[in-house]
Design a protein around this motif. Structure first.
Motif, PDB file in Angstrom:
ATOM      1  N   THR A  63       7.085   0.073  -3.117  1.00 47.28           N
ATOM      2  CA  THR A  63       6.658  -0.233  -1.766  1.00 47.28           C
ATOM      3  C   THR A  63       5.165  -0.514  -1.786  1.00 47.28           C
ATOM      4  OG1 THR A  63       8.332   1.288  -0.956  1.00 47.28           O
ATOM      5  CG2 THR A  63       6.664   0.601   0.608  1.00 47.28           C
TER       6      THR A  63
ATOM      7  N   SER B 101       3.968  -8.151   0.327  1.00 44.31           N
ATOM      8  CA  SER B 101       3.163  -8.176   1.557  1.00 44.31           C
ATOM      9  C   SER B 101       3.785  -9.057   2.637  1.00 44.31           C
ATOM     10  CB  SER B 101       1.742  -8.656   1.241  1.00 44.31           C
ATOM     11  OG  SER B 101       1.786  -9.887   0.553  1.00 44.31           O
TER      12      SER B 101
ATOM     13  N   ASP C 290       1.327  -0.962  -0.456  1.00 46.75           N
ATOM     14  CA  ASP C 290       0.397  -0.512   0.577  1.00 46.75           C
ATOM     15  C   ASP C 290      -0.850  -1.386   0.508  1.00 46.75           C
ATOM     16  OD1 ASP C 290      -1.246   0.353  -1.507  1.00 46.75           O
ATOM     17  OD2 ASP C 290      -0.712   2.470  -1.260  1.00 46.75           O
ATOM     18  N   GLY C 291      -1.831  -1.117   1.369  1.00 46.46           N
ATOM     19  CA  GLY C 291      -3.007  -1.973   1.474  1.00 46.46           C
ATOM     20  C   GLY C 291      -3.780  -2.074   0.179  1.00 46.46           C
ATOM     21  N   LYS C 292      -3.949  -0.932  -0.491  1.00 41.76           N
ATOM     22  CA  LYS C 292      -4.707  -0.908  -1.751  1.00 41.76           C
ATOM     23  C   LYS C 292      -3.985  -1.728  -2.825  1.00 41.76           C
ATOM     24  CE  LYS C 292      -6.973   2.458  -4.765  1.00 41.76           C
ATOM     25  NZ  LYS C 292      -7.043   3.852  -5.164  1.00 41.76           N
ATOM     26  N   ASP C 293      -2.661  -1.560  -2.894  1.00 43.13           N
ATOM     27  CA  ASP C 293      -1.873  -2.333  -3.865  1.00 43.13           C
ATOM     28  C   ASP C 293      -1.965  -3.829  -3.571  1.00 43.13           C
ATOM     29  OD1 ASP C 293      -1.049  -0.098  -5.229  1.00 43.13           O
ATOM     30  OD2 ASP C 293       0.852   0.089  -4.169  1.00 43.13           O
TER      31      ASP C 293
END
Length: 328
Positions: A5, A287, A7-10
């Protein structure tokens, strides 16, 4: 393999890998050192690529296969002056040590050593990785073929190839140098890429994983790993099956990417109308939606094909890491 899943950092790190430079710590991958006088002949006979034509400073990707050409692992091999270094998947490290050992006969001069704990591995990924390699003192490697490598200060091996279908480099270094080199790379501007982000990227790129795309159900030609296979190297484990599939164009299924409209379960059947035409092997949230890898029967079609996984709609797309063209 659990679905990853984002997230923003990924998402930032994945973008850096595509348009800038990211660094991923792959130290939990296995590293096996193959030494002694028969090492090249031994590896030549145990996997799909040609070792005997390669010299120290060169390398290749090769597939370890069973006697019936079923896939065990996709391995990166680096030929050193006195050994060959194998970078293997984390979940194949112990298996491959035992499997290779089984093929060493009494008179063979081959020595296997698991050096995973005393070494580390980083991947630099992205078009700006050249600048970091230059700063690490390995600028001479820029522009060379995948697998080519050189040794820089601190015992760091810098090899061309990120491990994905994106430009970059693989670093193998003593564990004692790990923190210092990692810190340098971050200071030089690389964005840290997590294991979860690597998993998302490897699915988007189509790099196959053991227990997912590399299993007893598939051979390297179905995966699309043509770049790892030499068709003129002579005998090796699984060679007859692979040669026959190539000669008679007998590949019955191919690995593809699948853009998805909603989440799905790994292992689900892929259908065209009421007919099952394949199986989903990996899945990730990205994303801008969802993406999977899966095997599709060749007769069903390829890029642009509209399929269903349960009630979820999907479309077959190309993945950069593999190819489905027979060689000329």
């Amino acid at each position: 393999m659990p679905a990853s899943t984002i997230d923003g950092k990924d998402a930032i790190a994945i973008q850096a890998a595509k348009a800038g430079v990211a660094v991923c710590d792959r130290s939990f991958w296995g590293r096996i050192r193959v030494a002694d006088g028969d090492r090249i002949r031994f590896l030549h006979n145990q996997s799909t690529n040609d070792f005997q034509s390669r010299k120290p400073g060169q390398g290749c990707e090769t597939v370890m296969v069973t006697s019936t050409a079923r896939t065990i692992d996709l391995v990166s091999a680096y030929i050193l002056e006195d050994a060959v270094l194998l970078l293997v998947s984390p979940n194949r490290r112990e298996f491959l040590m035992q499997w290779l050992d089984r093929y060493i006969f009494f008179a063979d001069k081959v020595e296997l050593t698991d050096i995973t704990e005393e070494t580390a591995t980083f991947s630099l990924i992205g078009p700006d990785s050249d600048a970091i390699v230059e700063k690490l003192g390995a600028g001479a490697i820029i522009g060379q073929p995948d697998g080519n490598h050189l040794l820089v200060d601190g015992g760091v091996i810098v090899a061309v190839g990120s491990g994905l279908g994106l430009p970059g480099y693989t670093l193998i270094l003593p564990a004692t140098e790990k923190q210092q080199v990692w810190q340098k790379i971050l200071e030089f501007g690389a964005v840290e890429l997590s294991d979860r982000a690597w998993e998302t990227l490897r699915i988007l790129q189509g790099r196959p994983n053991p227990d997912a795309e590399l299993t007893d159900d598939y051979n390297p030609l179905e995966v699309g790993l043509w770049q790892t296979i030499s068709f003129n190297k002579g005998c090796y484990i699984g060679q007859e099956t692979i040669a026959r599939l190539n000669t008679y164009k007998g590949v019955k299924q191919n690995l593809w990417g699948i853009r998805l409209s909603a989440p799905v379960e790994i292992g689900s059947a892929i259908a065209l109308g009421d007919e099952k035409i394949g199986k989903l092997t990996s899945y990730t949230e990205i994303s801008d939606g969802y993406f999977g890898l899966g095997y599709i029967r060749t007769k069903a079609g390829g890029v642009g094909l509209k399929v269903k996984i349960g009630e979820v709609e999907g479309e077959i797309v190309d993945i950069p890491f593999v190819s489905h063209e027979y060689p000329e």
